[in-house]
Write an enzyme that holds these catalytic residues in place. Sequence first.
Site, short mmCIF file in Angstrom:
data_model
loop_
_atom_site.label_atom_id
_atom_site.label_comp_id
_atom_site.label_asym_id
_atom_site.label_seq_id
_atom_site.Cartn_x
_atom_site.Cartn_y
_atom_site.Cartn_z
N SER A 84 70.42 140.26 -21.49
CA SER A 84 70.87 139.10 -22.26
C SER A 84 72.30 139.36 -22.67
O SER A 84 72.57 140.26 -23.46
CB SER A 84 69.98 138.88 -23.49
OG SER A 84 70.45 137.81 -24.25
N ARG A 85 73.22 138.56 -22.12
CA ARG A 85 74.64 138.80 -22.37
C ARG A 85 75.14 138.13 -23.65
O ARG A 85 76.29 138.30 -24.01
CB ARG A 85 75.46 138.33 -21.17
CG ARG A 85 75.27 139.20 -19.94
CD ARG A 85 76.20 138.77 -18.82
NE ARG A 85 75.70 137.61 -18.09
CZ ARG A 85 74.88 137.67 -17.05
NH1 ARG A 85 74.45 138.85 -16.63
NH2 ARG A 85 74.49 136.58 -16.44
N VAL A 86 74.28 137.35 -24.31
CA VAL A 86 74.71 136.65 -25.52
C VAL A 86 73.75 136.89 -26.67
O VAL A 86 74.15 137.13 -27.80
CB VAL A 86 74.83 135.13 -25.26
CG1 VAL A 86 75.18 134.39 -26.54
CG2 VAL A 86 75.89 134.86 -24.20
#
Length: 514
Positions: free
Chosen positions: A369-371
């Site tokens: 999950s990049r955010v």
Amino acid sequence: MDDSRLLGTLERTFAAIEQARTNHTPSLQPREIGRVISIAAGIARVSGLPGVGFEEVLKFPGELHGITFNVDEDELGVVLLGDYWQVRAGDPVERCNHVVDIPVGDALIGRIIDPTGRPLDGLGPLLCSTRFPIERPAAHIMDRSPVSVPLQTGIKVIDALVPVGRGQRELILGDRQTGKTAIALDCILNQIDKNVLCIYCAIGQRGAGVARSIATLRERGALAYSVVVVTEGNDAPGLAYIAPYAATSIAEYFMEQGRDVLIVYDDLTHHAQAYRELSLLLRRPPGREAFPGDIFYIHSRLLERATHLRAELGGGSLTALPIIETQAQDISAYIPTNLISITDGQIYLSPALFELGVLPAVDVGKSVSRVGGKAQLPAYRAVTGDLKLAYAQFEELENFSRFGARLDEHTRSQLEHGRRIRACLCQGEFAPLSVVEQITLLLALTHGRFDTLPLPRLAEAEQALCTAAAGLPASLRQRCESTQPLSEEEQAFILDLVGKVLGGMSATSDSDLP
């Protein structure tokens, strides 16, 4: 007397007719009519409408509508939105002077519709006064706000290791029958009493599968805050193509009202295939894997509409969970790589884990999950600091231990701890857990409180801890869901409760060790 009364009535009647004739101004309404040149599978070629623009709606005989897709010099390529068997070459086609749109509003909540807005649940017509075009520009960058609020899925492995924030786009991908839809439905079920509206868009699914999903939502009360947009596998490919755009317009209406919305696209593989079918029939040039070159654009302009708006614009959010199906675990295929590059992370479901009974079959190493990590509750960050690293080390050690090598005591304890991590991250279908229950279990796991329990009793221990977590003080339960991290004293209080619950359970026997 009777003759005079009749005469007066006739005079008044003729006077009214004369006045109406005098006041009437005949109006001419121009209509543009074309002709069908040919019909293919879901495609019509039309001539005689020089003023029609791209994606404008045309009306065919039998209340059938279509969307203009190709605008050539001498003819139009039209995608049909329904049963086209009654249309013949030479039939008239009328211009509607608008793009395809869909009704939006609160009346849609709890309803099941098709992508054109037609009800499918037998509950009567939709009473909506507002319509949105299905194709709308995404919010400008300056109108967006950072993702800062978590979207709790109720699934331990996701909330702890692959968190999702409100306004994020998180891809769910994996081979066929690995539990992708189940994860999406779990996310919807967990939004009860969380003031999050949910849109479930079924694209080209089997009717039986869609019916099961809708039944699950209805039985658990989730349909009361959801909208379901359905196209089945035997519907026209044009309906499958417009379905996600129509569902997103419905979601955007609520987002612009300042509400938080979750939308699930199940799945975009069928959407891409429908677009490929339409494009090849319209003779657009195929590229890689026979997909037209603009396949990236149709998905990017869809998913870019998911965002978190600024507070000045209401502060609403639209969280997207697109689902994609891989073949033979090939996540480097054309469509999966397109969507991975568009989204803010992915949840990968492994067939190997699914076959082992590790459900949900989330491959922690390939999921990211990049955010959402920035929106994750501080209580999670306090209890899952090295959990992902410990799990990755366990998988490496487990592969090494299969060669029959002699293991020292430290390695054996790492393997035992890793097995309990994997077992603790398992979770039943349609059984989301609250934040307090997850924090209690994860805190016990990271502090090794499960290491002395035999694996067969781990599920019993988890159930006992979840029951005990409901008895924690209200202030501590609120603290777990707040934006403040848990203090050492609060963690010690929870661990003390864990010790009391697990104290009566038997310790691990030597036979449980490798």
